[in-house]
Design a protein around this motif. Structure first.
Motif, PDB file in Angstrom:
ATOM      1  N   ALA A  92       0.836  -1.206   0.000  1.00 52.28           N
ATOM      2  CA  ALA A  92       0.000   0.000   0.000  1.00 52.28           C
ATOM      3  C   ALA A  92       0.870   1.254   0.000  1.00 52.28           C
ATOM      4  CB  ALA A  92      -0.920  -0.008   1.214  1.00 52.28           C
ATOM      5  N   ALA A  93       1.980   1.210   0.734  1.00 54.01           N
ATOM      6  CA  ALA A  93       2.870   2.379   0.791  1.00 54.01           C
ATOM      7  C   ALA A  93       3.455   2.688  -0.582  1.00 54.01           C
ATOM      8  CB  ALA A  93       3.990   2.124   1.803  1.00 54.01           C
ATOM      9  N   TYR A  94       3.893   1.643  -1.288  1.00 51.96           N
ATOM     10  CA  TYR A  94       4.494   1.894  -2.597  1.00 51.96           C
ATOM     11  C   TYR A  94       3.447   2.181  -3.667  1.00 51.96           C
ATOM     12  CZ  TYR A  94       9.154   1.392  -0.894  1.00 51.96           C
ATOM     13  OH  TYR A  94      10.325   1.637  -0.220  1.00 51.96           O
ATOM     14  N   ALA A  95       2.222   1.732  -3.453  1.00 47.63           N
ATOM     15  CA  ALA A  95       1.130   2.178  -4.325  1.00 47.63           C
ATOM     16  C   ALA A  95       0.926   3.678  -4.131  1.00 47.63           C
ATOM     17  CB  ALA A  95      -0.145   1.413  -4.006  1.00 47.63           C
ATOM     18  N   GLY A  96       1.086   4.135  -2.883  1.00 47.50           N
ATOM     19  CA  GLY A  96       0.996   5.569  -2.602  1.00 47.50           C
ATOM     20  C   GLY A  96       2.128   6.344  -3.266  1.00 47.50           C
TER      21      GLY A  96
END
Length: 581
Positions: free
Chosen positions: A9-13
């Protein structure tokens, strides 16, 4: 519930921020939909740690080719802390490699969230009604019901983990001819309890011994009042008492598997409240029910077949191959007519519906989906409704079909199986294949201590972890995140498998496929066992290296979090992790 942005989720952000930067620079037009943009592990792990299809998805809308857009996107992504490289593959996929520190941060996130790691607010609090089991209340649960029961229950928990509110519902089919047969069967056992020699149970009635307690209860309550009375005097009464007794038995049987429903909805009560009539009236007002004649059966001649005018639902408007009657010529509601009203009622208190059905009901899926689409879509967007079909389970022992149960009369009861191998073995095994695939449940195989038995393989991983933590404690070494920088490439590979858990939970919830959790746990256990076995040949790679307490504390910290993930995954499946084997 504690919430932390996990690695994927962080790297999708980070990807979203990079796309925002391209919009501001005029490389991308503003407002392009990003729904289909993904960040996931590459199919080949040698290509990197993460992969995104963003350039492929957005190129057409931006008026450029995917590779050119990928080049612009890579220039932004390499600025992100934690990304050590961004490479373009093929026509425009982007593969990313992350620094070890990014994975170590995720390991700490697992420790911080503990039993909540993998939970999300994906569902946004929306309510999903999951109806499962819904066996006729005419006897104990048998293994024909077991697989659907486990799939439905695990799905309900999976949806809760993903931020949905869930209603677990059991639809009690207590209005059909089968419950009259039950009442007559109970009357035989009632007479038997009064001392009458009833002999062999008449053909067409339920012969199982499970009705003996119901007969004894009826005899204790009514004496011989109805022993010789005409059926009209006792049928409804005995039907009510027998259904209640069977439901109590069914609830007890399901409890053996750890299954408890929130709601038991009665078909008889639905009809008594005239809900099918209300549904018919509403559908006629929408011109979705009309009076018409069914076509003659195709491919065969039935001598006494006559066309009869019946109320027909226009299911062909919604993809069915013919319109369907909601009433019989006798005036009774068809199963479809009653189900139509039942689903409309369910949709009033849920944002989405999921039914778990046996594969033998495949022929009715189109029509009930058509009905729900019609009735819930008239005033806006139809209520999402899915039917998941579950194939039967073939019971085997020693390579041969398993024998029948005496208690039931003609089938193997769920209680028999749980008693033989245990709740956890039954539940996990039922999720080791896709529900729509045939399954053999071999009593010898499901308790076999081998890699070929997923139940054992996953449980053994957890037991190994707990054993190493105990050995570490005995040596005075506790798990610690102080020296995680000492973890090597092999440990990183294990950690990368672990970090997939949150996204796997979300994707399984979206697909309504709880078996994906069982598959993941097997892969995680495999990764753990592989690393563990490296230490057999290379003592310096063992979890406990007494002469190097810093490395040992770091590896035990990693092991503890893998154990936590196994417990989290098993919790979704309704299975308890074992401490030792």
């Amino acid at each position: 519930m504690p919430m932390t942005k996990t690695l994927y989720a962080a790297y999708a952000g980070h990807l979203s921020a990079a796309l925002d930067a391209l919009e501001q620079a005029g490389v991308l037009p503003a407002g392009l939909p990003r729904t289909n943009v993904t960040v996931e592990p590459p199919r080949d792990t040698s290509h990197g740690d993460l992969a995104t299809n963003a350039a492929m998805v957005l190129a057409k809308g931006s008026g450029t080719n995917p590779r050119a857009l990928a080049e612009a996107l890579v220039a932004e992504l390499v600025k992100v802390p934690g990304i050590t490289s961004a490479e373009i593959a093929g026509p425009g996929f982007i593969n990313l490699r992350l620094a070890d520190g990014a994975w170590i941060d995720e390991l700490r996130a697992i420790a911080a969230l503990g039993a909540d790691y993998g939970r999300s607010n994906l569902g946004g609090g929306s309510t999903v009604n999951v109806e499962y089991v819904s066996a006729n209340p005419t006897g104990p649960m048998h293994m024909g019901h077991c697989r659907g029961a486990v799939v439905g229950d695990a799905l309900a928990t999976l949806l809760e983990w993903s931020g949905h509110k869930v209603i677990r519902e059991y639809y009690v089919n207590d209005a059909g001819a089968q419950v009259d047969v039950l009442a007559r069967s109970a009357h035989v056992r009632y007479r038997e309890a009064l001392g009458e020699t009833v002999g062999e149970i008449p053909e067409g009635l339920y012969p199982g011994e499970y009705l003996i307690p119901a007969g004894l209860a009826l005899a204790a309550e009514f004496g011989d009042k109805y022993a010789a009375a005409p059926e009209s005097e006792w049928l409804v009464l005995f039907r009510t008492r027998a259904v209640a007794a069977m439901l109590a038995m069914i609830k007890d049987d399901l409890a053996l598997l750890g299954i408890h429903h929130d709601l038991f909805s009665s078909e008889a009560e639905l009809q008594a409240a005239r809900k099918p009539e209300e549904a018919e009236k509403w559908l006629r007002a929408q011109d979705l029910v009309y009076d018409g004649q069914l076509e003659a059966p195709k491919g065969k001649t039935i001598e006494d077949w006559e066309p009869v005018e019946l109320p027909l639902f226009r299911s062909t408007k919604f993809g069915d191959d013919q319109d369907r009657p909601i009433k019989k010529s006798s005036g009774e509601w068809t199963y479809f007519g009653a189900d139509l009203a039942y689903h409309f009622q369910k949709a009033q208190s849920a944002d989405a519906l999921v039914d778990i059905w046996g594969a033998d009901h495949a022929g009715t899926v189109k029509r009930i989906k058509a009905a729900v689409a019609a009735m819930t879509g008239a005033k806006g967007k139809p209520t999402p409704f899915e039917v998941k079909l579950v194939q039967m389970v073939q019971l085997m022992k020693g390579g041969q079909p398993f024998k029948m149960s005496k208690r039931s009369g003609n089938f193997v009861t769920l209680a028999d199986v749980v008693e033989m191998v245990g709740k956890d073995v039954v539940r996990f095994t039922m999720l080791t294949r896709k529900p729509d695939a045939q399954m053999d449940f071999d009593f010898d195989k499901v308790v076999e201590a081998s890699k070929d038995n997923p139940v054992f393989y996953v449980q053994y991983a957890h037991a190994r972890i707990r054993s190493n933590l105990r050995k570490g404690a005995e040596a005075g070494i506790a798990p610690s995140d102080e020296h995680l920088d000492l973890l090597g490439a092999e440990e990183m590979e294990l950690l990368k498998v672990a970090a997939q858990f949150p996204r796997l939970v979300e994707s399984a919830a979206v697909a309504r496929e709880p078996h994906r959790i069982a598959f993941y746990l097997y892969d995680l256990a495999g990764a753990f066992h592989s690393f563990y076995n490296v230490g057999n040949d290379r003592p310096e790679k063992r979890f406990i290296v007494i002469q190097d307490q810093a490395v040992t504390s770091a590896r035990l910290f990693l092991a503890a979090q893998i154990g936590q993930l196994v417990r989290n995954g098993l919790a979704i499946l309704g299975v308890e992790a074992v401490e030792e084997m």
